[in-house]
Design a protein around this motif. Structure first.
Motif, PDB file in Angstrom:
ATOM      1  N   GLU A   1       0.834  -1.205   0.000  1.00  0.00           N
ATOM      2  CA  GLU A   1       0.000   0.000   0.000  1.00  0.00           C
ATOM      3  C   GLU A   1       0.868   1.255   0.000  1.00  0.00           C
ATOM      4  O   GLU A   1       0.634   2.187  -0.765  1.00  0.00           O
ATOM      5  CB  GLU A   1      -0.922  -0.005   1.218  1.00  0.00           C
ATOM      6  N   MET A   2       1.897   1.275   0.860  1.00  0.00           N
ATOM      7  CA  MET A   2       2.778   2.433   0.953  1.00  0.00           C
ATOM      8  C   MET A   2       3.497   2.670  -0.375  1.00  0.00           C
ATOM      9  O   MET A   2       3.535   3.792  -0.879  1.00  0.00           O
ATOM     10  CB  MET A   2       3.814   2.232   2.060  1.00  0.00           C
ATOM     11  N   GLU A   3       4.068   1.611  -0.945  1.00  0.00           N
ATOM     12  CA  GLU A   3       4.809   1.762  -2.195  1.00  0.00           C
ATOM     13  C   GLU A   3       3.893   2.166  -3.349  1.00  0.00           C
ATOM     14  O   GLU A   3       4.278   2.956  -4.205  1.00  0.00           O
ATOM     15  CB  GLU A   3       5.568   0.476  -2.517  1.00  0.00           C
ATOM     16  N   THR A   4       2.684   1.632  -3.367  1.00  0.00           N
ATOM     17  CA  THR A   4       1.732   1.980  -4.419  1.00  0.00           C
ATOM     18  C   THR A   4       1.319   3.443  -4.317  1.00  0.00           C
ATOM     19  O   THR A   4       1.306   4.176  -5.306  1.00  0.00           O
ATOM     20  CB  THR A   4       0.491   1.074  -4.340  1.00  0.00           C
ATOM     21  N   LYS A   5       0.990   3.891  -3.105  1.00  0.00           N
ATOM     22  CA  LYS A   5       0.540   5.276  -2.916  1.00  0.00           C
ATOM     23  C   LYS A   5       1.670   6.289  -3.057  1.00  0.00           C
ATOM     24  O   LYS A   5       1.458   7.390  -3.557  1.00  0.00           O
ATOM     25  CB  LYS A   5      -0.121   5.430  -1.547  1.00  0.00           C
ATOM     26  N   SER A   6       2.874   5.925  -2.588  1.00  0.00           N
ATOM     27  CA  SER A   6       3.980   6.885  -2.609  1.00  0.00           C
ATOM     28  C   SER A   6       4.810   6.804  -3.884  1.00  0.00           C
ATOM     29  O   SER A   6       5.538   7.740  -4.205  1.00  0.00           O
ATOM     30  CB  SER A   6       4.891   6.664  -1.396  1.00  0.00           C
ATOM     31  N   GLY A   7       4.736   5.678  -4.583  1.00  0.00           N
ATOM     32  CA  GLY A   7       5.515   5.512  -5.795  1.00  0.00           C
ATOM     33  C   GLY A   7       6.985   5.239  -5.539  1.00  0.00           C
ATOM     34  O   GLY A   7       7.808   5.330  -6.440  1.00  0.00           O
ATOM     35  N   GLN A   8       7.325   4.880  -4.298  1.00  0.00           N
ATOM     36  CA  GLN A   8       8.717   4.609  -3.953  1.00  0.00           C
ATOM     37  C   GLN A   8       8.765   3.735  -2.690  1.00  0.00           C
ATOM     38  O   GLN A   8       7.776   3.624  -1.984  1.00  0.00           O
ATOM     39  CB  GLN A   8       9.486   5.913  -3.776  1.00  0.00           C
ATOM     40  N   PRO A   9       9.932   3.108  -2.379  1.00  0.00           N
ATOM     41  CA  PRO A   9      10.007   2.166  -1.262  1.00  0.00           C
ATOM     42  C   PRO A   9      10.510   2.736   0.060  1.00  0.00           C
ATOM     43  O   PRO A   9      10.622   2.004   1.036  1.00  0.00           O
ATOM     44  CB  PRO A   9      10.987   1.111  -1.785  1.00  0.00           C
ATOM     45  N   LEU A  10      10.844   4.021   0.124  1.00  0.00           N
ATOM     46  CA  LEU A  10      11.435   4.577   1.340  1.00  0.00           C
ATOM     47  C   LEU A  10      10.373   4.928   2.371  1.00  0.00           C
ATOM     48  O   LEU A  10       9.288   5.379   2.041  1.00  0.00           O
ATOM     49  CB  LEU A  10      12.257   5.820   0.995  1.00  0.00           C
ATOM     50  N   SER A  11      10.724   4.728   3.624  1.00  0.00           N
ATOM     51  CA  SER A  11       9.831   5.090   4.712  1.00  0.00           C
ATOM     52  C   SER A  11      10.596   6.002   5.659  1.00  0.00           C
ATOM     53  O   SER A  11      11.822   6.037   5.601  1.00  0.00           O
ATOM     54  CB  SER A  11       9.332   3.843   5.438  1.00  0.00           C
ATOM     55  N   PRO A  12       9.923   6.747   6.488  1.00  0.00           N
ATOM     56  CA  PRO A  12       8.487   6.703   6.716  1.00  0.00           C
ATOM     57  C   PRO A  12       7.712   7.514   5.688  1.00  0.00           C
ATOM     58  O   PRO A  12       8.223   8.469   5.118  1.00  0.00           O
ATOM     59  CB  PRO A  12       8.330   7.313   8.108  1.00  0.00           C
ATOM     60  N   CYS A  13       6.505   7.096   5.496  1.00  0.00           N
ATOM     61  CA  CYS A  13       5.556   7.816   4.660  1.00  0.00           C
ATOM     62  C   CYS A  13       4.347   8.157   5.518  1.00  0.00           C
ATOM     63  O   CYS A  13       3.972   7.393   6.399  1.00  0.00           O
ATOM     64  CB  CYS A  13       5.100   6.969   3.477  1.00  0.00           C
ATOM     65  N   VAL A  14       3.774   9.291   5.251  1.00  0.00           N
ATOM     66  CA  VAL A  14       2.614   9.737   6.002  1.00  0.00           C
ATOM     67  C   VAL A  14       1.548  10.174   5.007  1.00  0.00           C
ATOM     68  O   VAL A  14       1.826  10.959   4.106  1.00  0.00           O
ATOM     69  CB  VAL A  14       2.961  10.932   6.925  1.00  0.00           C
ATOM     70  N   GLU A  15       0.348   9.679   5.196  1.00  0.00           N
ATOM     71  CA  GLU A  15      -0.770  10.100   4.369  1.00  0.00           C
ATOM     72  C   GLU A  15      -1.655  11.009   5.204  1.00  0.00           C
ATOM     73  O   GLU A  15      -2.145  10.613   6.263  1.00  0.00           O
ATOM     74  CB  GLU A  15      -1.563   8.896   3.879  1.00  0.00           C
ATOM     75  N   ILE A  16      -1.823  12.242   4.738  1.00  0.00           N
ATOM     76  CA  ILE A  16      -2.635  13.216   5.452  1.00  0.00           C
ATOM     77  C   ILE A  16      -3.725  13.690   4.511  1.00  0.00           C
ATOM     78  O   ILE A  16      -3.437  14.293   3.472  1.00  0.00           O
ATOM     79  CB  ILE A  16      -1.793  14.416   5.939  1.00  0.00           C
ATOM     80  N   ASN A  17      -4.955  13.387   4.862  1.00  0.00           N
ATOM     81  CA  ASN A  17      -6.106  13.787   4.045  1.00  0.00           C
ATOM     82  C   ASN A  17      -5.928  13.408   2.577  1.00  0.00           C
ATOM     83  O   ASN A  17      -6.217  14.196   1.688  1.00  0.00           O
ATOM     84  CB  ASN A  17      -6.372  15.286   4.181  1.00  0.00           C
ATOM     85  N   GLY A  18      -5.424  12.211   2.336  1.00  0.00           N
ATOM     86  CA  GLY A  18      -5.259  11.713   0.980  1.00  0.00           C
ATOM     87  C   GLY A  18      -3.982  12.142   0.283  1.00  0.00           C
ATOM     88  O   GLY A  18      -3.720  11.715  -0.832  1.00  0.00           O
ATOM     89  N   ASN A  19      -3.160  12.977   0.917  1.00  0.00           N
ATOM     90  CA  ASN A  19      -1.886  13.411   0.346  1.00  0.00           C
ATOM     91  C   ASN A  19      -0.751  12.612   0.971  1.00  0.00           C
ATOM     92  O   ASN A  19      -0.602  12.584   2.190  1.00  0.00           O
ATOM     93  CB  ASN A  19      -1.653  14.904   0.593  1.00  0.00           C
ATOM     94  N   MET A  20       0.045  11.957   0.137  1.00  0.00           N
ATOM     95  CA  MET A  20       1.147  11.138   0.623  1.00  0.00           C
ATOM     96  C   MET A  20       2.421  11.958   0.702  1.00  0.00           C
ATOM     97  O   MET A  20       2.846  12.576  -0.282  1.00  0.00           O
ATOM     98  CB  MET A  20       1.360   9.943  -0.310  1.00  0.00           C
TER      99      MET A  20
END
Length: 92
Positions: A26-45
């Motif tokens: 899910e993270m890689e699909t939404k962010s388009g990359q494998p690095l973390s951390p990722c944060v989704e705020i109101n639909g914005n990654m």
């Protein structure tokens, strides 16, 4: 990042991408990359971000007002390796 959410009393949900491969996908699909951390705020990654960057985003987008309140940990330092592995999903 957790410190930023706690500083502003924002609820958040953590997703462990190590224990649950579906969360990593899910993270890689939404962010388009494998690095973390990722944060989704109101639909914005926000991908591979620091606590300072998350706080700046929250302020610039009118989600919170600037605060001088302290945090228990620095928001400009990287997380411990174990903490860095899990993205945080924030829905406001």
């Amino acid at each position: 990042m957790r410190a930023v959410f706690q500083k502003y009393n924002l609820a958040f949900t953590e997703k462990d991408i190590i224990q649950n491969p579906a969360f990593r996908w899910e993270m890689e699909t939404k962010s388009g990359q494998p690095l973390s951390p990722c944060v989704e705020i109101n639909g914005n990654m926000l991908s591979d971000v620091s606590g300072e960057e998350v706080e700046q985003y929250l302020i610039e987008n009118g989600i919170v007002q600037p605060s001088d309140a302290g945090t228990e940990v620095p928001i400009d330092a990287p997380c411990a390796h174990e903490q860095h592995e899990a993205p945080v999903n924030l829905r406001l």
